[in-house]
Design an enzyme around this catalytic site. Structure first.
Site, PDB file in Angstrom:
ATOM      1  N   SER A 111       0.824  -1.195   0.000  1.00  0.00           N
ATOM      2  CA  SER A 111       0.000   0.000   0.000  1.00  0.00           C
ATOM      3  C   SER A 111       0.872   1.266   0.000  1.00  0.00           C
ATOM      4  O   SER A 111       1.676   1.455  -0.903  1.00  0.00           O
ATOM      5  CB  SER A 111      -0.946  -0.068   1.201  1.00  0.00           C
ATOM      6  OG  SER A 111      -1.920   0.921   1.166  1.00  0.00           O
ATOM      7  N   HIS A 136      -2.441  -1.300  -4.373  1.00  0.00           N
ATOM      8  CA  HIS A 136      -3.904  -1.274  -4.511  1.00  0.00           C
ATOM      9  C   HIS A 136      -4.382   0.169  -4.478  1.00  0.00           C
ATOM     10  O   HIS A 136      -3.588   1.090  -4.355  1.00  0.00           O
ATOM     11  CB  HIS A 136      -4.587  -2.128  -3.427  1.00  0.00           C
ATOM     12  CG  HIS A 136      -4.418  -1.620  -2.028  1.00  0.00           C
ATOM     13  ND1 HIS A 136      -4.951  -2.262  -0.931  1.00  0.00           N
ATOM     14  CD2 HIS A 136      -3.777  -0.537  -1.517  1.00  0.00           C
ATOM     15  CE1 HIS A 136      -4.647  -1.610   0.169  1.00  0.00           C
ATOM     16  NE2 HIS A 136      -3.946  -0.561  -0.155  1.00  0.00           N
TER      17      HIS A 136
END
Length: 207
Positions: A111, A136
């Protein structure tokens, strides 16, 4: 990465930080291990990215720039991600300061951790062999009146768009590829991270 902060349930126990003792002309001097490594221009980004951590890391980078603006800084990353605004303060400082920031993934960079990993200086971004990277789209959870939820939803879409643009810039991928590949959690090995353009090579051993 989250739009709002999440508490790290695995916060480190600072009592376990080892000390290093050095002999000087004035006798012995002791440092905690991270302060000693800071003298070698090494910074650790470990655990969740949040405001307190971001303040410490940006302060260390600014200090090292003031000490020597020509020498590289080495940022070791082992992070599951965290808060976008905290991560962006680290990102902006990395781009702002004069020294190149070399990024090294050990363990995981997920992330926001992955975003900061790929934001290192080109040619100086590395993964250790058994590390993993996950990219993501930003996460968000909102409560309140419908109008407020709509405002936050629009803001997170703007943040998503901006971060996709930056990821495309740092990886060399097209914006369309980044948008497609970050639609869901995407895990990459060290070698796959090189192929994707997130890092430049895999570190197996020091030269």
């Amino acid at each position: 990465m989250s739009y709002s902060g999440e508490r790290d349930q695995f916060a480190p126990n600072m009592a376990l930080v080892p000390m290093v003792v050095e002999q000087t002309s004035r006798g012995e001097r002791s440092y905690d291990i991270f302060s000693r490594l800071l003298k070698e221009r090494i910074i650790f980004l470990t655990g969740q990215v949040e405001d307190h951590m971001a303040n410490l890391i940006t302060a260390q980078m600014l200090f090292l720039e003031a000490e020597n603006p020509e020498k590289d800084i080495f940022l070791y990353i082992n992070s599951p991600g965290g808060v976008i605004t905290a991560g962006m303060s680290i990102y902006d400082t990395m781009q702002f300061i004069k020294p190149d920031v070399s990024t090294i993934c050990m363990g995981q960079a997920c992330s926001m951790g992955a975003f900061l990993l790929t934001a290192g200086a080109k040619g100086k971004r590395f993964c250790l062999p058994n590390s993993r990277v996950m990219i993501h789209q930003p996460l968000g959870g909102f409560q309140g009146q419908a109008t407020d939820i709509e405002i936050h939803a629009k803001e997170i879409l703007k943040v998503k768009s901006r971060m996709n643009e930056l990821m495309a810039y740092h990886t060399g991928k097209s914006l369309e590829e980044i948008e497609r590949d970050t639609e869901r959690d995407r895990f990459l090995s060290a070698e796959q991270s090189v192929e994707y353009g997130l890092v430049d090579s895999v570190f197996t051993r020091r030269d």
